[in-house]
Design a protein around this motif. Structure first.
Motif, PDB file in Angstrom:
ATOM      1  N   LEU A   2       0.890  -1.324  -0.107  1.00  0.00           N
ATOM      2  CA  LEU A   2      -0.104   0.182  -0.001  1.00  0.00           C
ATOM      3  C   LEU A   2       0.780   1.301   0.032  1.00  0.00           C
ATOM      4  CD1 LEU A   2      -2.557  -0.868   2.760  1.00  0.00           C
ATOM      5  CD2 LEU A   2      -3.123  -0.546   0.225  1.00  0.00           C
ATOM      6  N   GLN A   3       0.272   2.280  -0.751  1.00  0.00           N
ATOM      7  CA  GLN A   3       1.261   3.419  -0.751  1.00  0.00           C
ATOM      8  C   GLN A   3       0.611   4.539   0.342  1.00  0.00           C
ATOM      9  OE1 GLN A   3       4.248   4.011  -2.102  1.00  0.00           O
ATOM     10  NE2 GLN A   3       4.106   2.005  -2.412  1.00  0.00           N
ATOM     11  N   PHE A   4       1.184   5.207   1.042  1.00  0.00           N
ATOM     12  CA  PHE A   4       0.739   6.210   1.818  1.00  0.00           C
ATOM     13  C   PHE A   4       1.151   7.307   1.575  1.00  0.00           C
ATOM     14  CE2 PHE A   4       0.402   2.331   4.288  1.00  0.00           C
ATOM     15  CZ  PHE A   4      -1.096   2.073   4.622  1.00  0.00           C
ATOM     16  N   GLN A   5       0.401   8.426   1.259  1.00  0.00           N
ATOM     17  CA  GLN A   5       0.738   9.920   0.940  1.00  0.00           C
ATOM     18  C   GLN A   5      -0.226  10.694   1.575  1.00  0.00           C
ATOM     19  OE1 GLN A   5       0.916   9.940  -3.316  1.00  0.00           O
ATOM     20  NE2 GLN A   5       1.726  11.854  -3.396  1.00  0.00           N
ATOM     21  N   TRP A   6       0.693  12.071   2.005  1.00  0.00           N
ATOM     22  CA  TRP A   6      -0.143  13.149   2.309  1.00  0.00           C
ATOM     23  C   TRP A   6      -0.881  13.720   1.418  1.00  0.00           C
ATOM     24  CZ3 TRP A   6      -1.324  15.399   6.780  1.00  0.00           C
ATOM     25  CH2 TRP A   6      -1.759  16.627   6.945  1.00  0.00           C
ATOM     26  N   ILE A  24       4.793  11.814  10.031  1.00  0.00           N
ATOM     27  CA  ILE A  24       4.561  10.208  10.047  1.00  0.00           C
ATOM     28  C   ILE A  24       4.803   9.759   8.530  1.00  0.00           C
ATOM     29  CG2 ILE A  24       3.028   8.683  10.892  1.00  0.00           C
ATOM     30  CD1 ILE A  24       2.341  10.452  13.191  1.00  0.00           C
ATOM     31  N   PHE A  25       3.842  10.661   7.640  1.00  0.00           N
ATOM     32  CA  PHE A  25       3.830  10.130   6.274  1.00  0.00           C
ATOM     33  C   PHE A  25       5.395  10.017   5.800  1.00  0.00           C
ATOM     34  CE2 PHE A  25      -0.633  11.055   6.767  1.00  0.00           C
ATOM     35  CZ  PHE A  25      -1.260  10.080   5.627  1.00  0.00           C
ATOM     36  N   SER A  49      11.924   4.491  15.083  1.00  0.00           N
ATOM     37  CA  SER A  49      11.587   5.912  15.096  1.00  0.00           C
ATOM     38  C   SER A  49      10.224   6.236  14.655  1.00  0.00           C
ATOM     39  CB  SER A  49      12.599   6.453  14.071  1.00  0.00           C
ATOM     40  OG  SER A  49      13.715   6.219  14.271  1.00  0.00           O
ATOM     41  N   LEU A  50       9.497   5.412  13.603  1.00  0.00           N
ATOM     42  CA  LEU A  50       8.267   5.537  13.439  1.00  0.00           C
ATOM     43  C   LEU A  50       7.326   5.423  14.700  1.00  0.00           C
ATOM     44  CD1 LEU A  50       5.768   5.991  11.431  1.00  0.00           C
ATOM     45  CD2 LEU A  50       6.276   3.550  10.533  1.00  0.00           C
ATOM     46  N   ILE A  51       7.471   4.395  15.232  1.00  0.00           N
ATOM     47  CA  ILE A  51       6.863   3.919  16.328  1.00  0.00           C
ATOM     48  C   ILE A  51       6.889   4.976  17.455  1.00  0.00           C
ATOM     49  CG2 ILE A  51       6.669   2.298  18.358  1.00  0.00           C
ATOM     50  CD1 ILE A  51       7.511  -0.266  16.118  1.00  0.00           C
ATOM     51  N   ASP A  52       8.012   5.334  17.937  1.00  0.00           N
ATOM     52  CA  ASP A  52       8.044   6.107  18.895  1.00  0.00           C
ATOM     53  C   ASP A  52       7.574   7.669  18.489  1.00  0.00           C
ATOM     54  OD1 ASP A  52       9.843   4.463  20.377  1.00  0.00           O
ATOM     55  OD2 ASP A  52      11.548   5.202  19.831  1.00  0.00           O
ATOM     56  N   TYR A  53       7.791   8.141  17.378  1.00  0.00           N
ATOM     57  CA  TYR A  53       7.286   9.479  16.798  1.00  0.00           C
ATOM     58  C   TYR A  53       5.876   9.466  16.874  1.00  0.00           C
ATOM     59  CZ  TYR A  53       6.728  13.847  14.446  1.00  0.00           C
ATOM     60  OH  TYR A  53       6.564  15.209  14.587  1.00  0.00           O
ATOM     61  N   LEU A 113      -2.425   2.899   7.709  1.00  0.00           N
ATOM     62  CA  LEU A 113      -3.933   2.736   7.659  1.00  0.00           C
ATOM     63  C   LEU A 113      -4.536   3.351   8.980  1.00  0.00           C
ATOM     64  CD1 LEU A 113      -4.184  -0.892   6.257  1.00  0.00           C
ATOM     65  CD2 LEU A 113      -4.939   1.044   5.232  1.00  0.00           C
ATOM     66  N   TRP A 114      -3.832   3.166  10.100  1.00  0.00           N
ATOM     67  CA  TRP A 114      -4.600   3.559  11.299  1.00  0.00           C
ATOM     68  C   TRP A 114      -4.367   5.215  11.003  1.00  0.00           C
ATOM     69  CZ3 TRP A 114      -2.965   6.903  15.078  1.00  0.00           C
ATOM     70  CH2 TRP A 114      -4.015   7.126  16.194  1.00  0.00           C
ATOM     71  N   LEU A 115      -3.523   5.844  10.549  1.00  0.00           N
ATOM     72  CA  LEU A 115      -3.286   7.178  10.719  1.00  0.00           C
ATOM     73  C   LEU A 115      -4.197   7.582   9.648  1.00  0.00           C
ATOM     74  CD1 LEU A 115      -1.620   9.736  11.552  1.00  0.00           C
ATOM     75  CD2 LEU A 115      -0.206   9.287   9.613  1.00  0.00           C
TER      76      LEU A 115
END
Length: 148
Positions: A2-6, A24-25, A49-53, A113-115
């Motif tokens: 899946l591609q996630f993009q702002w 986050i993106f 880093s993604l998890i922490d941020y 997906l969550w975000l």
């Protein structure tokens, strides 16, 4: 994958929140790049880093909601807590030596997906309260006074 993009539909109109969401993106894209590089150390570092941020971002959001007297903060906090528990479980899996590429792909998909869902569904609800709180704050009053 899946591609996630702002996209502009994710904007809340609260600059600090939008900046954090954009970051986050960016992390999601960094996870993609790290996986393509096939460097386990880089993959672990970026995934963590993604998890922490993401967890710290949620805590920051809650602080803003609390200051704004957001009436359903408790429910929103429960959503964040469930996310935090899932995210920390991924971190634990990385710590336990599970295949970092597999875990990183799951982290990326789950958080992405969550975000996207959370911004559009849950975050949009608190925006009027937080914006009103920010607009009534000291910095906002000084801007109006000196730059109006």
């Amino acid at each position: 994958m899946l591609q996630f993009q702002w996209v502009p539909e994710f904007e809340t109109g609260i600059d600090v929140i939008d900046s954090q969401h954009k970051r986050i993106f960016e992390y999601l894209l960094e996870v993609d790049r790290a996986i393509r590089l096939q460097d386990p150390d880089v993959v672990k570092q970026i995934a963590r880093s993604l998890i922490d941020y993401s967890i710290s971002h949620n805590a920051f959001e809650e602080t803003l909601m609390e200051r704004a007297s957001y009436p359903i903060l408790a429910a929103h906090s429960k959503v964040h807590e469930a996310f935090r528990n899932r995210a920390l479980a991924y971190d634990q899996r990385l710590e336990n030596g599970e295949d970092c590429f597999k875990v990183a792909k799951e982290v990326r998909s789950d958080i992405g997906l969550w975000l996207t869902n959370h911004i559009q569904r849950d975050d949009k609800d608190y925006v009027p309260y937080v914006r009103k709180s920010i607009e009534g704050g000291f910095v906002s009053r000084m801007k109006k006074r000196f730059f109006a």
